[in-house]
Design a protein around this motif. Sequence first.
Motif, mmCIF file in Angstrom:
data_model
loop_
_atom_site.group_PDB
_atom_site.id
_atom_site.type_symbol
_atom_site.label_atom_id
_atom_site.label_comp_id
_atom_site.label_asym_id
_atom_site.label_seq_id
_atom_site.Cartn_x
_atom_site.Cartn_y
_atom_site.Cartn_z
ATOM 1 N N UNK A 181 5.401 3.135 -2.979
ATOM 2 C CA UNK A 181 4.967 4.400 -3.583
ATOM 3 C C UNK A 181 4.187 4.217 -4.877
ATOM 4 N N UNK A 182 4.290 3.058 -5.509
ATOM 5 C CA UNK A 182 3.661 2.843 -6.817
ATOM 6 C C UNK A 182 2.444 1.923 -6.753
ATOM 7 N N UNK B 269 0.851 -1.190 0.000
ATOM 8 C CA UNK B 269 0.000 0.000 0.000
ATOM 9 C C UNK B 269 0.889 1.243 0.000
ATOM 10 N N UNK B 270 0.419 2.292 -0.625
ATOM 11 C CA UNK B 270 1.193 3.533 -0.638
ATOM 12 C C UNK B 270 1.208 4.180 0.748
ATOM 13 N N UNK B 271 2.275 4.924 1.046
ATOM 14 C CA UNK B 271 2.322 5.670 2.311
ATOM 15 C C UNK B 271 1.640 7.036 2.192
ATOM 16 N N UNK B 272 0.581 7.122 1.393
ATOM 17 C CA UNK B 272 -0.146 8.376 1.202
ATOM 18 C C UNK B 272 -0.769 8.830 2.522
ATOM 19 N N UNK C 247 -0.669 2.885 4.296
ATOM 20 C CA UNK C 247 -0.040 1.624 4.685
ATOM 21 C C UNK C 247 -0.256 1.319 6.163
ATOM 22 N N UNK C 248 -0.276 2.356 7.004
ATOM 23 C CA UNK C 248 -0.537 2.130 8.427
ATOM 24 C C UNK C 248 -1.994 1.708 8.653
ATOM 25 N N UNK D 283 0.832 12.329 -3.862
ATOM 26 C CA UNK D 283 2.044 12.383 -3.061
ATOM 27 C C UNK D 283 1.885 13.321 -1.867
ATOM 28 N N UNK D 284 2.626 13.009 -0.814
ATOM 29 C CA UNK D 284 2.661 13.903 0.345
ATOM 30 C C UNK D 284 1.319 14.005 1.041
#
Length: 249
Positions: free
Chosen positions: A212-213, A151-154, A192-193, A221-222
């Motif tokens: 990230x992908x 999972x992305x860390x978005x 991701x959390x 992002x961010x």
Amino acid sequence: MKIAVIGGTGLIGSQVVRILNDEGHEAVAHALTTGVDLLTGEGVAAALEGADVVVNLTNSPTFDEASPAFFQTSMDNLLAAAAAAGVGHAVILSIVGAEKVPDFVYYTAKVLQEDVLKAGPVPYSIVRSTQFDEFIHQLIKQAAGQDPVRLTPTTLQPITSADIARAVADVAAGAPLNGTRNVAGPEVVTLDELGRITLAAQGDERPVAADDEAGMFAAMKGDVLIPGEGDDAVIAKTTYREWLASQAS
């Protein structure tokens, strides 16, 4: 107050209708299943007859290049019918930070929907929400076939559909903002959390890897999807963990 809720049989719409009726308004749910189609215009004039407010909670059936045309056509038809019916307030639900993700066509389509409403002939309100807990949970389920789960860390600030419905109902029952109200959940946390929280609640010991992908949020992002300091967001109370626990009970 008579309020027409188009998309009123869906996750958010059904709750908005219930809240408004419980508070003494005459809220009526309209949808494709009741013969109201914003794309063709079928049934729209009849749905808005005598309405003081229209809430549009319809959504594009896809997140792809077809979504801008959906929002353009549906809003054009809605606003023309609302103006003809003398509706005094039009409300839509949009997304916090949508204008900050130009590479994701669905988000640019939501900004288009907002712009059409702002330029239209009917006094308006826009409710902008962060991501629904239910939507986040579905994304995590879709990724859960992997090991590790990627999972992305978005950065997100998830909110329950019940709290979003409450915000939409409050705005619909009030005077037009001719502007935007932002609503968000109480906690800032990465996707991701949220995946780790979800798997732990299910007794699933697989690891979650920040990638990230991975998936649709790769374009985000961010902290673009959370309210900024100047957004003056209404902060709901229910956390993702509390919502998750309520689904298991």
